[in-house]
Design a protein around this motif. Structure first.
Motif, mmCIF file in Angstrom:
data_model
loop_
_atom_site.group_PDB
_atom_site.id
_atom_site.type_symbol
_atom_site.label_atom_id
_atom_site.label_comp_id
_atom_site.label_asym_id
_atom_site.label_seq_id
_atom_site.Cartn_x
_atom_site.Cartn_y
_atom_site.Cartn_z
ATOM 1 N N ALA A 113 0.835 -1.212 0.000
ATOM 2 C CA ALA A 113 0.000 0.000 0.000
ATOM 3 C C ALA A 113 0.866 1.257 0.000
ATOM 4 O O ALA A 113 0.576 2.223 -0.729
ATOM 5 C CB ALA A 113 -0.929 -0.012 1.216
ATOM 6 N N ALA A 114 1.940 1.257 0.802
ATOM 7 C CA ALA A 114 2.807 2.438 0.870
ATOM 8 C C ALA A 114 3.534 2.681 -0.441
ATOM 9 O O ALA A 114 3.689 3.832 -0.878
ATOM 10 C CB ALA A 114 3.818 2.271 2.007
ATOM 11 N N ALA A 115 3.966 1.607 -1.101
ATOM 12 C CA ALA A 115 4.655 1.755 -2.387
ATOM 13 C C ALA A 115 3.716 2.347 -3.435
ATOM 14 O O ALA A 115 4.122 3.186 -4.255
ATOM 15 C CB ALA A 115 5.192 0.402 -2.845
ATOM 16 N N LEU A 116 2.468 1.936 -3.419
ATOM 17 C CA LEU A 116 1.498 2.487 -4.369
ATOM 18 C C LEU A 116 1.175 3.940 -4.053
ATOM 19 O O LEU A 116 1.110 4.782 -4.962
ATOM 20 C CB LEU A 116 0.228 1.637 -4.360
ATOM 21 N N ARG A 117 0.979 4.256 -2.776
ATOM 22 C CA ARG A 117 0.692 5.648 -2.409
ATOM 23 C C ARG A 117 1.845 6.564 -2.808
ATOM 24 O O ARG A 117 1.614 7.701 -3.242
ATOM 25 C CB ARG A 117 0.438 5.752 -0.902
ATOM 26 N N GLU A 118 3.060 6.081 -2.662
ATOM 27 C CA GLU A 118 4.215 6.894 -3.019
ATOM 28 C C GLU A 118 4.187 7.289 -4.498
ATOM 29 O O GLU A 118 4.666 8.365 -4.871
ATOM 30 C CB GLU A 118 5.498 6.117 -2.719
ATOM 31 N N LEU A 215 1.352 -0.243 -13.340
ATOM 32 C CA LEU A 215 1.809 -1.622 -13.213
ATOM 33 C C LEU A 215 2.697 -1.737 -11.982
ATOM 34 O O LEU A 215 3.663 -0.989 -11.837
ATOM 35 C CB LEU A 215 2.604 -2.048 -14.454
ATOM 36 N N PHE A 216 2.358 -2.662 -11.096
ATOM 37 C CA PHE A 216 3.187 -2.969 -9.938
ATOM 38 C C PHE A 216 3.749 -4.362 -10.164
ATOM 39 O O PHE A 216 3.045 -5.351 -10.047
ATOM 40 C CB PHE A 216 2.339 -2.930 -8.665
ATOM 41 N N ASP A 217 5.024 -4.438 -10.516
ATOM 42 C CA ASP A 217 5.697 -5.727 -10.717
ATOM 43 C C ASP A 217 6.544 -5.997 -9.483
ATOM 44 O O ASP A 217 7.468 -5.234 -9.190
ATOM 45 C CB ASP A 217 6.565 -5.685 -11.977
ATOM 46 N N VAL A 218 6.260 -7.065 -8.761
ATOM 47 C CA VAL A 218 6.926 -7.306 -7.478
ATOM 48 C C VAL A 218 8.360 -7.801 -7.631
ATOM 49 O O VAL A 218 9.073 -7.948 -6.628
ATOM 50 C CB VAL A 218 6.134 -8.302 -6.605
ATOM 51 N N LEU A 219 8.806 -8.056 -8.855
ATOM 52 C CA LEU A 219 10.198 -8.461 -9.071
ATOM 53 C C LEU A 219 11.127 -7.258 -8.933
ATOM 54 O O LEU A 219 10.740 -6.129 -9.211
ATOM 55 C CB LEU A 219 10.366 -9.077 -10.448
ATOM 56 N N TYR A 220 12.370 -7.509 -8.502
ATOM 57 C CA TYR A 220 13.373 -6.447 -8.521
ATOM 58 C C TYR A 220 14.636 -6.874 -9.254
ATOM 59 O O TYR A 220 15.514 -6.049 -9.509
ATOM 60 C CB TYR A 220 13.701 -5.955 -7.097
ATOM 61 N N GLU A 221 14.717 -8.136 -9.602
ATOM 62 C CA GLU A 221 15.817 -8.602 -10.429
ATOM 63 C C GLU A 221 15.364 -9.864 -11.142
ATOM 64 O O GLU A 221 14.871 -10.790 -10.478
ATOM 65 C CB GLU A 221 17.066 -8.883 -9.586
ATOM 66 N N PRO A 222 15.462 -9.926 -12.481
ATOM 67 C CA PRO A 222 16.019 -8.897 -13.375
ATOM 68 C C PRO A 222 15.091 -7.678 -13.474
ATOM 69 O O PRO A 222 13.875 -7.811 -13.301
ATOM 70 C CB PRO A 222 16.092 -9.610 -14.719
ATOM 71 N N THR A 225 11.772 -5.854 -16.176
ATOM 72 C CA THR A 225 11.238 -7.015 -16.874
ATOM 73 C C THR A 225 10.754 -6.565 -18.249
ATOM 74 O O THR A 225 10.596 -5.367 -18.519
ATOM 75 C CB THR A 225 10.061 -7.616 -16.099
ATOM 76 N N ALA A 226 10.518 -7.520 -19.125
ATOM 77 C CA ALA A 226 10.031 -7.179 -20.468
ATOM 78 C C ALA A 226 8.713 -6.421 -20.395
ATOM 79 O O ALA A 226 8.489 -5.452 -21.136
ATOM 80 C CB ALA A 226 9.873 -8.449 -21.300
ATOM 81 N N LEU A 227 7.846 -6.848 -19.487
ATOM 82 C CA LEU A 227 6.547 -6.174 -19.335
ATOM 83 C C LEU A 227 6.722 -4.760 -18.813
ATOM 84 O O LEU A 227 6.089 -3.811 -19.306
ATOM 85 C CB LEU A 227 5.648 -6.992 -18.391
ATOM 86 N N VAL A 228 7.582 -4.579 -17.820
ATOM 87 C CA VAL A 228 7.842 -3.244 -17.267
ATOM 88 C C VAL A 228 8.415 -2.316 -18.322
ATOM 89 O O VAL A 228 8.001 -1.151 -18.447
ATOM 90 C CB VAL A 228 8.790 -3.340 -16.055
ATOM 91 N N ALA A 229 9.378 -2.796 -19.113
ATOM 92 C CA ALA A 229 10.013 -1.961 -20.131
ATOM 93 C C ALA A 229 8.994 -1.478 -21.154
ATOM 94 O O ALA A 229 8.985 -0.295 -21.532
ATOM 95 C CB ALA A 229 11.138 -2.738 -20.807
ATOM 96 N N ARG A 230 8.145 -2.380 -21.599
ATOM 97 C CA ARG A 230 7.142 -1.996 -22.606
ATOM 98 C C ARG A 230 6.101 -1.065 -21.992
ATOM 99 O O ARG A 230 5.650 -0.106 -22.626
ATOM 100 C CB ARG A 230 6.463 -3.248 -23.159
ATOM 101 N N TRP A 231 5.717 -1.338 -20.758
ATOM 102 C CA TRP A 231 4.720 -0.522 -20.051
ATOM 103 C C TRP A 231 5.220 0.914 -19.903
ATOM 104 O O TRP A 231 4.509 1.875 -20.191
ATOM 105 C CB TRP A 231 4.455 -1.125 -18.683
ATOM 106 N N SER A 232 6.449 1.035 -19.460
ATOM 107 C CA SER A 232 7.032 2.362 -19.275
ATOM 108 C C SER A 232 7.175 3.099 -20.594
ATOM 109 O O SER A 232 6.922 4.306 -20.677
ATOM 110 C CB SER A 232 8.394 2.233 -18.586
ATOM 111 N N ALA A 233 7.573 2.376 -21.645
ATOM 112 C CA ALA A 233 7.719 2.998 -22.961
ATOM 113 C C ALA A 233 6.392 3.540 -23.473
ATOM 114 O O ALA A 233 6.361 4.527 -24.224
ATOM 115 C CB ALA A 233 8.286 1.979 -23.954
ATOM 116 N N VAL A 238 4.982 2.900 -13.232
ATOM 117 C CA VAL A 238 5.531 1.616 -12.802
ATOM 118 C C VAL A 238 5.952 1.681 -11.343
ATOM 119 O O VAL A 238 6.597 2.637 -10.904
ATOM 120 C CB VAL A 238 6.748 1.220 -13.672
ATOM 121 N N VAL A 239 5.555 0.666 -10.598
ATOM 122 C CA VAL A 239 6.030 0.458 -9.226
ATOM 123 C C VAL A 239 6.760 -0.876 -9.239
ATOM 124 O O VAL A 239 6.264 -1.854 -9.803
ATOM 125 C CB VAL A 239 4.864 0.410 -8.216
ATOM 126 N N GLY A 240 7.948 -0.930 -8.642
ATOM 127 C CA GLY A 240 8.767 -2.127 -8.732
ATOM 128 C C GLY A 240 8.928 -2.878 -7.438
ATOM 129 O O GLY A 240 8.563 -2.404 -6.351
#
Length: 281
Positions: A113-118, A215-222, A225-233, A238-240
């Motif tokens: 919740a805090a990450a999304l509010r930020e 998009l909130f992708d709970v991964l931090y490595e790698p 992600t392919a989805l995050v890159a396309r989403w941001s583009a 994006v929340v990671g």
């Protein structure tokens, strides 16, 4: 021994554990707060060895962070758990009182919740969750506080669908389920929370809409992600996974050390440095 006098210990437990960034984050907090007598380590512990590990802790120990596969296995070993932890039957934080009591809590839920509010997400009319594991149930619990409409979970089996609907009933969230083969439909929701393992959602990158939401992708490595890159583009927010990791660790530091506020910026900078990659996408 007063709470802040003498050596104090904390650690993260799990299996596998070598990859954990928790020591980096907690040690950065201790340095920023001037808690020179505090230490934070990592230990390879599984369900079989967990009871012995906990029984062997002495009075210098203040707290434990728990990752898979221990978040449910630890519950019978505790004296009490918070309502937050009980809501999803998962404990990721153990506070070790100087009276010997062991209290379980869950900082993943308020951390989400805090990450999304930020990132400016205060309320949404509907949302989608990709996956149905332990993180997905924590995401549902977080969504209970700010999603006013249905949450659709995209899963790979009927059993997982039943589990997610059950969590929804328990948490007071209107959960609907859909087959993973239709997961591209999730991407049109104003908020998408991806709780899947690395690579599992990569194929969805080609289905990102022209004007995506958050998009909130709970991964931090790698990362990204392919989805995050396309989403941001495409201009989506994006929340990671590092955002989640830092926010839940902030709460752990505050509860273990009884010091507030924990240094969010210093902890995030330490995490970024340890990953060694720019976080902007």
């Amino acid at each position: 021994m007063a709470f802040n006098d003498g050596p104090r210990r904390a650690a993260v437990l799990g299996s596998p554990i070598a990859h954990s960034l928790s020591p980096v984050l907690h040690r950065a907090a201790y340095a920023e707060l001037g808690l020179d007598h505090w230490s934070y380590d990592r230990f390879e512990v599984d369900e079989r060895t967990l009871p012995g590990f906990i029984e062997g802790l002495d009075g210098t120990w203040a707290g434990l962070s728990l990752t898979m596969p221990l978040k449910r296995a630890v519950i019978p070993l505790l004296d009490e758990i918070s309502d937050t932890a009980a809501s999803v039957e998962a404990v990721n934080t153990v506070i070790l009182g100087q009276d010997g009591r062991r209290t379980g809590d869950n900082t993943d839920i308020p951390g989400i919740a805090a990450a999304l509010r930020e990132r400016g997400v205060e309320t949404v009319e509907s949302a989608a969750i990709l996956g149905a594991g332990a993180t997905a149930s924590s995401a549902l619990a977080a969504l209970a506080g700010f999603c006013t409409g249905p949450v659709t979970a995209y899963v790979r089996s009927a059993a997982r669908a039943d589990e997610m609907r059950g969590w929804g009933e328990r948490l007071g969230v209107d959960v609907r389920t859909a087959d993973w083969s239709d997961a591209d439909r999730a991407l049109t929701e104003p908020l998408v929370i991806a709780t899947t393992p690395a690579g599992a959602a990569d194929a969805l990158a080609g289905a990102v809409p022209e004007s995506p939401g958050t998009l909130f992708d709970v991964l931090y490595e790698p990362w990204p992600t392919a989805l995050v890159a396309r989403w941001s583009a495409a201009g989506g927010a994006v929340v990671g996974g590092l955002d989640l990791l830092v926010h839940q660790a902030v709460l752990q530091v505050e509860r273990m050390t009884d010091t507030r506020p924990a240094p969010l910026a210093a902890m995030r900078a330490a995490g970024e440095g340890a990953l060694g990659v720019p976080r902007a996408v």
